[in-house]
Enzyme design. Structure first.
Site, short mmCIF file in Angstrom:
data_model
loop_
_atom_site.label_atom_id
_atom_site.label_comp_id
_atom_site.label_asym_id
_atom_site.label_seq_id
_atom_site.Cartn_x
_atom_site.Cartn_y
_atom_site.Cartn_z
N GLY A 297 -6.69 2.81 -7.17
CA GLY A 297 -6.41 4.24 -7.11
C GLY A 297 -5.05 4.57 -7.67
N SER A 298 -4.45 5.59 -7.11
CA SER A 298 -3.20 6.12 -7.63
C SER A 298 -2.10 5.06 -7.73
CB SER A 298 -2.74 7.23 -6.70
OG SER A 298 -1.39 7.52 -6.92
N ASN A 299 -1.22 5.26 -8.70
CA ASN A 299 -0.05 4.39 -8.80
C ASN A 299 0.88 4.62 -7.63
OD1 ASN A 299 -1.25 3.82 -11.19
ND2 ASN A 299 0.53 4.22 -12.46
N GLY A 300 0.59 5.62 -6.82
CA GLY A 300 1.39 5.88 -5.63
C GLY A 300 1.11 4.89 -4.52
N TRP B 148 -3.70 6.96 -1.66
CA TRP B 148 -3.93 8.39 -1.39
C TRP B 148 -5.22 8.52 -0.61
CZ3 TRP B 148 -0.45 12.04 -2.13
CH2 TRP B 148 0.51 11.87 -3.13
#
Lengths: 426, 135
Positions: free
Chosen positions: B63-66, B29
Site C-alpha cells: 500500500g501507501s509509502n506512508g 493506511w
C-alpha cells in the site's frame, strides 16, 4: 558492509551541520537495515508535507519540533535549512485555499500553513499533488529519486526507467536533506527484472478497466515481486495508466512493473524476465475483473448518493476538460455533494481554460492538494459515497458506517446529476 | 537448538512477546490504528488484534509509502510491537524498522510462516541474529 564516500563521511561527522548529520545518520541506519553496500545521489524528492494526522503522535509542539521528531527522528531541535535536491510536495491534509469547502477549520488551516511555510523556506516547491509527474517532477531514465506516493514510484520506474523505491515518508525527508539514499532495490538494475507473469485475457481500454486490472493483479501478487503483463490488446495512456498503478499499489506493494512491448525495460517477455523462468504465472480474465468490481462496491443500486469524490489520482487537465464538457449547463442533484480533486498547477490551467467556472456553476466543488483519504474529511452526515477510484473505495471502507460505491467516471457524473446510483457499469 | 531460526539482526536489541504471524502483509493506511495499535484492515487475519508488545512476523509492506509513519506514530504512542521479523527486507519495512527502533531480524534461513504460529511465545535476538520459539 556499507562504504561511504568522503563527502558522506563529512556529513555523518557533522561537518555540514546538524540537519545533514542527522539525515545521514538515518540514511546510514536504513542502508545497514537493508544490507546495502553503498549510497547513491538523489536529485529529486517528492515529500509528504503538511499538518498530517500522524504527526499528532509528537504531541502539541512547534512545527519545527514536530518535524525534528517525526521526520528526522531527533529529540533535539534541528535547524531546518535548504534541502540538498529539487523537492516538490505531495498531497497535504487540505486544500490550502478552499479548506472551508471541505470542512476544515481555520485553526487546522493555520497549522497546515505553518508547516507549508516551513517547508517552502527549505526550498520545497508546493505543488501539493500525488501526480508529481504531471507537474514537472519527471525523473529521467537512470535518475535516482525519492517519492512518498506509491503509484508514482511504480509509474516513473516502469515507464521511464527512473530509479526509486517505495521508501517510507521519513526516508524521503532524510534523502532530501542529505541528498543520498541506499543504493538498493530499484536503484540497482538487476533487481528490476520481472518475477511473475500475468497473461491478460480481457479487453483493457478505459480508465476503469485499468483500475480494476491493477486492483486484481495486486490481490494476487506476493510480496517482493515484479509483475510482467502480456497479452494487452490496447496501449495505455498517461490518463488511464495512473489508475492502474494507484490500484495495484493499494492491494500490493510492487515498485516496478513491466508491460511487454510497452515499457522500456520489457521489449520482449524474455527481456522483462532477464532470460529467467518466472516464479509464478497467472491469467487474468474478465470474470476476475468483475470480482474486483464487486468487492469495491460496484454494480449495486442506490436511490441516494450523498457524496461523490473524483480525482484519485489527481485529475489531469484533459480529464477535467471532459468533466467540464459533461457538466456544462447541468446541475448537481440536490442532496449530493461533489468534490473534484486535482493539483494546484493544473487548477490554474483549469481556471485559465474556463473549466473551473463551468464545473462550479453546476454545483460541484473543485479542490486541490488533498483527497478524502489523506484529509480524512467528509461532508457531514454522509451515508453513501461513490468513487471512480479503486484506491479511494478500498481505503475509505474500513472503520466507517458508510456505504461505498464504485464505478466509472461516467457513472459517477451521471449519479452526480441524478442523485441516484444505477449500478449499471459492468 | 532446533527451535531457533537464524537470520540477520537489522536493528540491534533483544525483545520477546507473543507472535502475530501472517504470510500476508498489513496495509498502513486504513490498516493500523496508530493510537491503539489495533489492526483495522478488513478481512485481515489480524483484524481487531493489537500489535502492542507483540512480535510482528509478516512478509513485507504494502500500500501507501506512508507505511512506516504508522509504526513511527504507534511507537511514540507506546503501542508499537516489541520486535519485528521480516523474512526479507523491503523499502517500506526497512524505513519502518529505522523509525521504530525495536529489534528487527531479517534474512531468515527458514520460512517463519511454516514454523511459527500466532500466539507462540518468541524471543527476537537481533544482537546475535536469531528468532527463538518458546512453548
Amino acid at each position: 558492509m556499507l562504504t561511504l564516500t568522503v563527502a558522506e563521511k563529512e556529513m555523518l561527522d557533522g561537518k555540514k551541520g546538524k540537519l545533514k548529520q542527522q539525515a545521514m545518520r538515518k540514511i546510514v541506519e536504513y542502508a545497514e537495515i537493508l544490507n546495502a553496500s553503498e549510497l547513491c545521489e538523489v536529485s529529486m524528492a517528492h515529500l509528504f508535507c503538511g499538518a498530517h494526522d500522524y504527526l499528532s503522535a509528537a504531541g502539541d509542539r512547534s512545527v519545527e519540533e514536530v518535524i525534528s521528531i517525526m521526520q528526522y527522528c531527533s529529540d533535539e531541535l534541528l535547524p531546518l535549512e535548504e534541502m540538498a535536491c529539487f523537492c516538490q510536495s505531495d498531497c497535504g491534509p487540505m486544500d490550502p485555499i478552499n479548506y472551508d469547502k471541505m470542512n476544515c477549520t481555520q485553526k487546522e488551516a493555520d497549522r497546515n500553513k505553518q508547516f507549508l511555510d516551513c517547508y517552502r523556506a527549505c526550498g520545497v516547491n508546493l505543488a501539493g499533488t500525488c501526480v508529481p509527474y504531471l507537474c514537472g517532477f519527471v525523473p529521467l531514465p537512470g535518475e535516482h529519486y525519492v517519492s512518498s506516493e506509491s503509484h508514482a514510484v511504480t509509474l516513473m520506474n516502469s515507464f521511464w526507467g527512473a530509479c526509486g523505491n517505495a521508501d517510507g515518508l521519513e526516508a524521503g525527508f532524510w534523502a532530501a536533506a542529505c541528498g543520498r539514499i541506499p543504493k538498493w532495490g530499484n536503484h540497482v538494475k538487476e533487481n528490476r527484472l520481472g518475477t511473475h507473469v500475468f497473461e491478460i485475457d480481457a479487453p483493457i481500454k478505459t480508465s476503469m478497466d485499468w483500475d480494476l486490472l491493477g486492483y486484481t493483479i495486486g490481490r494476487r501478487l506476493p510480496s517482493h515481486s515484479v509483475p510482467v503483463l502480456t497479452g494487452l490488446s490496447n496501449r495505455p495512456t498517461i490518463f488511464t495508466i495512473k489508475y492502474f498503478f494507484a490500484a495495484m499499489a493499494t492491494t500490493s506493494g510492487p515498485e516496478m512493473c513491466h508491460l511487454v512491448g510497452i515499457t522500456p525495460e520489457a521489449p520482449t517477455l524474455e527481456a522483462a524476465l532477464g532470460g529467467k523462468q518466472p516464479i509464478g504465472k497467472a491469467t487474468i480474465t474478465s470474470s476476475d475483473l468483475l470480482e474486483s468490481f464487486k468487492i469495491l462496491g460496484g454494480g449495486v443500486k442506490r436511490d441516494t448518493v450523498d457524496y461523490i469524490s473524483l480525482g484519485c489520482p489527481h485529475y489531469s487537465i484533459e480529464e477535467l476538460r471532459k468533466i467540464a464538457m459533461f457538466l456544462e449547463g447541468k446541475k448537481i442533484a440536490r442532496g449530493t455533494a461533489v468534490h473534484i480533486w486535482t493539483a494546484s498547477p493544473i487548477k490554474t490551467v483549469m481556471d485559465n481554460s474556463g473549466y473551473t467556472q463551468i464545473i462550479e456553476s453546476s454545483g460541484a466543488v473543485v479542490l486541490t492538494s488533498s483527497c478524502p483519504l489523506t484529509s480524512g474529511k467528509l461532508p457531514p452526515g454522509v451515508k453513501t459515497m461513490a468513487f471512480d477510484s479503486a484506491k479511494q473505495a478500498h481505503y475509505m471502507t474500513p472503520g466507517r458506517d458508510i456505504k461505498v460505491l464504485y464505478g466509472s467516471l461516467q457513472a459517477c457524473l451521471t449519479a452526480a446529476t441524478t442523485g441516484k446510483w444505477s449500478g449499471s457499469d459492468e | 537448538m532446533s527451535n531457533r531460526i537464524k537470520g540477520r539482526g537489522a536493528v540491534k536489541g533483544i525483545a520477546e512477546g507473543y507472535a502475530m504471524v501472517s504470510g500476508e502483509t498489513i496495509q498502513g493506511w486504513s490498516g493500523i490504528d496508530e493510537s491503539t495499535g489495533k489492526i483495522v484492515e478488513i478481512g485481515h487475519p489480524f483484524e481487531g488484534m493489537s500489535m502492542k508488545g507483540a512480535v510482528l512476523i509478516i512478509s513485507g509492506g504494502k500500500g501507501s509509502n506512508g507505511w512506516s509513519c504508522h509504526f513511527h506514530a504507534a511507537k511514540l504512542k507506546g503501542v508499537a510491537p516489541a520486535a519485528m521479523v521480516f523474512p526479507k527486507m523491503d523499502s517500506r519495512t526497512g524505513v519502518a524498522a529505522a523509525v521504530t527502533g525495536v529489534p528487527v531480524v531479517t534474512d531468515l534461513e527458514l520460512d517463519p510462516f511454516s514454523c511459527i504460529k500466532t500466539g507462540d511465545y518468541v524471543i527476537v535476538n537481533a544482537d546475535e541474529g536469531y528468532v527463538e520459539i518458546r512453548e
